[in-house]
Scaffold this motif. Structure first.
Motif, mmCIF file in Angstrom:
data_model
loop_
_atom_site.group_PDB
_atom_site.id
_atom_site.type_symbol
_atom_site.label_atom_id
_atom_site.label_comp_id
_atom_site.label_asym_id
_atom_site.label_seq_id
_atom_site.Cartn_x
_atom_site.Cartn_y
_atom_site.Cartn_z
ATOM 1 N N ARG A 224 0.083 4.354 -14.465
ATOM 2 C CA ARG A 224 -0.937 4.695 -13.463
ATOM 3 C C ARG A 224 -0.347 5.531 -12.330
ATOM 4 N NH1 ARG A 224 -3.388 3.071 -17.041
ATOM 5 N NH2 ARG A 224 -3.453 5.349 -17.173
ATOM 6 N N LYS A 225 0.902 5.246 -11.955
ATOM 7 C CA LYS A 225 1.548 6.044 -10.907
ATOM 8 C C LYS A 225 1.704 7.497 -11.331
ATOM 9 C CE LYS A 225 4.280 2.455 -8.566
ATOM 10 N NZ LYS A 225 5.660 1.976 -8.282
ATOM 11 N N SER A 226 1.917 7.715 -12.620
ATOM 12 C CA SER A 226 2.117 9.083 -13.099
ATOM 13 C C SER A 226 0.853 9.924 -12.941
ATOM 14 C CB SER A 226 2.542 9.069 -14.568
ATOM 15 O OG SER A 226 1.487 8.641 -15.399
ATOM 16 N N ASP A 227 -0.323 9.249 -12.809
ATOM 17 C CA ASP A 227 -1.568 10.008 -12.615
ATOM 18 C C ASP A 227 -1.559 10.780 -11.301
ATOM 19 O OD1 ASP A 227 -2.494 9.068 -15.003
ATOM 20 O OD2 ASP A 227 -3.702 7.452 -14.147
ATOM 21 N N LEU A 228 -0.749 10.324 -10.337
ATOM 22 C CA LEU A 228 -0.670 11.020 -9.056
ATOM 23 C C LEU A 228 0.198 12.272 -9.129
ATOM 24 C CD1 LEU A 228 -0.196 7.960 -6.663
ATOM 25 C CD2 LEU A 228 -2.334 9.122 -7.283
ATOM 26 N N MET A 229 0.964 12.390 -10.217
ATOM 27 C CA MET A 229 1.875 13.515 -10.354
ATOM 28 C C MET A 229 1.221 14.608 -11.208
ATOM 29 S SD MET A 229 4.288 12.190 -8.621
ATOM 30 C CE MET A 229 5.574 13.405 -8.871
ATOM 31 N N PRO A 230 1.488 15.865 -10.911
ATOM 32 C CA PRO A 230 0.951 16.943 -11.755
ATOM 33 C C PRO A 230 1.649 16.968 -13.109
ATOM 34 C CG PRO A 230 2.431 17.850 -10.101
ATOM 35 C CD PRO A 230 2.276 16.394 -9.766
ATOM 36 N N GLY A 263 -8.611 11.571 -10.686
ATOM 37 C CA GLY A 263 -9.790 10.755 -10.865
ATOM 38 C C GLY A 263 -10.840 11.010 -9.810
ATOM 39 N N ALA A 264 -12.051 10.556 -10.121
ATOM 40 C CA ALA A 264 -13.157 10.746 -9.184
ATOM 41 C C ALA A 264 -12.899 9.960 -7.908
ATOM 42 C CB ALA A 264 -14.469 10.288 -9.829
ATOM 43 N N GLY A 265 -12.984 10.641 -6.772
ATOM 44 C CA GLY A 265 -12.761 9.955 -5.502
ATOM 45 C C GLY A 265 -11.358 9.394 -5.381
ATOM 46 N N PHE A 266 -10.378 10.057 -5.997
ATOM 47 C CA PHE A 266 -8.989 9.576 -6.006
ATOM 48 C C PHE A 266 -8.908 8.146 -6.551
ATOM 49 C CE2 PHE A 266 -9.004 12.931 -2.837
ATOM 50 C CZ PHE A 266 -7.875 13.666 -3.186
ATOM 51 N N SER A 267 -9.667 7.887 -7.628
ATOM 52 C CA SER A 267 -9.690 6.544 -8.216
ATOM 53 C C SER A 267 -8.356 6.152 -8.832
ATOM 54 C CB SER A 267 -10.784 6.453 -9.276
ATOM 55 O OG SER A 267 -10.581 7.421 -10.294
ATOM 56 N N SER A 268 -7.452 7.121 -9.011
ATOM 57 C CA SER A 268 -6.123 6.781 -9.533
ATOM 58 C C SER A 268 -5.410 5.780 -8.629
ATOM 59 C CB SER A 268 -5.272 8.047 -9.687
ATOM 60 O OG SER A 268 -5.817 8.905 -10.656
ATOM 61 N N LEU A 269 -5.625 5.896 -7.315
ATOM 62 C CA LEU A 269 -5.007 4.949 -6.388
ATOM 63 C C LEU A 269 -5.538 3.541 -6.621
ATOM 64 C CD1 LEU A 269 -5.137 7.113 -3.137
ATOM 65 C CD2 LEU A 269 -3.109 6.612 -4.530
ATOM 66 N N SER A 270 -6.833 3.411 -6.891
ATOM 67 C CA SER A 270 -7.426 2.101 -7.161
ATOM 68 C C SER A 270 -6.906 1.536 -8.480
ATOM 69 C CB SER A 270 -8.947 2.210 -7.201
ATOM 70 O OG SER A 270 -9.450 2.647 -5.951
ATOM 71 N N ARG A 271 -6.714 2.403 -9.469
ATOM 72 C CA ARG A 271 -6.184 1.933 -10.748
ATOM 73 C C ARG A 271 -4.756 1.426 -10.598
ATOM 74 N NH1 ARG A 271 -9.262 6.320 -13.065
ATOM 75 N NH2 ARG A 271 -7.449 7.702 -12.986
ATOM 76 N N ILE A 272 -3.966 2.066 -9.753
ATOM 77 C CA ILE A 272 -2.603 1.587 -9.497
ATOM 78 C C ILE A 272 -2.643 0.197 -8.877
ATOM 79 C CG2 ILE A 272 -0.525 1.964 -8.117
ATOM 80 C CD1 ILE A 272 -0.995 4.958 -8.420
ATOM 81 N N GLU A 273 -3.503 0.008 -7.880
ATOM 82 C CA GLU A 273 -3.601 -1.297 -7.217
ATOM 83 C C GLU A 273 -4.079 -2.367 -8.193
ATOM 84 O OE1 GLU A 273 -3.140 -4.029 -4.212
ATOM 85 O OE2 GLU A 273 -2.455 -1.942 -4.381
ATOM 86 N N SER A 274 -5.030 -2.000 -9.054
ATOM 87 C CA SER A 274 -5.515 -2.945 -10.058
ATOM 88 C C SER A 274 -4.393 -3.354 -11.013
ATOM 89 C CB SER A 274 -6.670 -2.315 -10.842
ATOM 90 O OG SER A 274 -7.096 -3.163 -11.883
#
Length: 392
Positions: A224-230, A263-274
């Motif tokens: 999930r953290k990798s989603d923040l990286m290009p 992700g929509a609305g920077f949902s990647s951050l929420s997925r990391i927390e989950s």
């Protein structure tokens, strides 16, 4: 067991999928023009009706996503392998329970058969005395009632014996011969409690499964953290036809690109927390399971040593009760004891044998449970602790 093996096959297939993500991705795109406002005076609107594009895209850098996916698949294989061992251990413990029930019921049937034979002997004895006028009818009534009671108990224990045999046959997958009798051959001498406890903790497939599950969640957090990286990729294309211009020759091109998956609305951050919350839950479950496993072991450990101390005392008590019953029988003939005392000591003798049978069966079950929990099923089967045998 078969279900868990199927899950392992699924995990192996998922691992192959994760490995293949490192390879180039081929794709074919075919577009057929359904409608166009063509104009003879507009060369940009007279392209080919069909356009074929062949692509081959290779990820160059994903921020650790592919590696995390492979680690996650490897950890999931470990989860399924531990789940298979856990199922195997549970089946072994259920079989031990069934074998112990069979062993205990067999001992009780033998005890009640001896008791019934003794009551039959006393019944014949009192019948002769009644016929000779040396005893009253009430003594014969008492004896008949005790004989019937003993016979009823014998039938009940025979029923338990048959149920235990059926359960054991179902668990082992093979019928027991009619003349088969249980025998205990395990030679288990556990070392100190701390050492055995460490072995139980290390050998527990339940703990191993949750430790592997923690690794799955750790890999998912990394994923999930990798989603923040290009993601950097290399793509090669071959195009045949052109929807805009006509008479354009086939073209080849190579691209280097960058894409993101925020992700929509920077949902990647929420997925990391989950994923982090699931990791915390997995750690908590692992600690709870370890406590439960050790609690079970400690209970078996205390019971094992308690039974080891009780059985010699029960055997001594049984010997004493048997001698008392024999003495009471002789003293009755000498007129020093009543017939009720003789019958009571005979019943107490049967009760002492039943209590000893329960203790012996419980000790057998506890010995095998400790052996399986500390050494594992494979070690027990290989002979570090000998398996039980069925005499035929």
């Amino acid at each position: 067991m078969q279900s868990q093996r199927n899950q392992m096959d699924v995990a192996q297939a998922d691992r192959e999928v994760a490995r293949q993500q490192f390879l180039p991705t081929p794709s074919v795109n075919v577009e057929n023009k359904a409608w166009s406002n063509k104009s003879a005076n507009s060369p940009t609107n007279n392209g080919d009706d069909t356009v074929l594009v062949l692509r081959l895209q290779q990820p160059l850098w994903t921020g650790g996503r592919l590696t995390a996916g492979l680690d996650k698949a490897d950890a999931q294989i470990s989860v399924t392998a531990a789940a298979l061992l856990e199922t195997r251990q549970q089946l072994a413990l259920r079989t031990i329970q069934a074998w112990g029930e069979w062993y205990g019921a067999d001992l009780k049937v033998q005890a009640m058969e001896r008791s019934l034979a003794e009551h039959q002997r006393l019944k014949e004895q009192v019948q002769r005395r009644v016929e000779a006028g040396a005893s009253g009818p009430n003594e014969q009534v008492l004896t008949d009632g005790r004989v019937d009671q003993t016979r009823s108990q014998l039938e009940a224990y025979k029923g338990l014996l048959q149920m235990a045999r059926m359960k054991l046959a179902l668990l082992t997958g093979r019928p027991l011969a009619r003349e088969a009798r249980p025998s205990q051959v395990l030679k288990f001498s556990p070392p100190g409690m701390e050492l055995v406890q460490d072995k139980v903790r290390a050998a527990s497939p339940s703990i191993q499964k949750l430790e592997a599950q923690i690794k799955v969640q750790e890999a998912e957090v990394d994923e999930r953290k990798s989603d923040l990286m290009p993601e950097v990729f290399l793509r090669a294309e071959h195009q045949h036809g052109n929807a805009t211009y006509s008479n354009v020759p086939d073209s080849d091109a190579v691209f280097v690109g960058v894409s993101t998956k925020l992700g929509a609305g920077f949902s990647s951050l929420s997925r990391i927390e989950s994923s982090r919350k699931r990791l915390q839950a997995a750690n908590a479950e692992r600690e709870a399971t370890e406590r439960a496993v050790l609690e079970q072991f400690q209970g078996d450990w205390v019971q094992y040593h308690t039974l080891r101390a009780r059985i010699p005392a029960l055997e001594a008590s049984l010997t004493s009760t048997r001698l008392t019953a024999e003495a009471w029988d002789r003293q009755f003939l000498a007129g020093r004891k009543s017939w009720l005392e003789v019958m009571n000591t005979t019943r107490e003798l049967a009760q002492a044998e039943i209590e000893l049978a329960d203790a012996k069966a419980a000790l057998v079950q506890t010995e095998w449970r400790l052996a399986v929990l500390s050494d594992g099923v494979d070690e027990v089967l290989r002979g570090n602790a000998q398996s039980a045998s069925i005499r035929r």
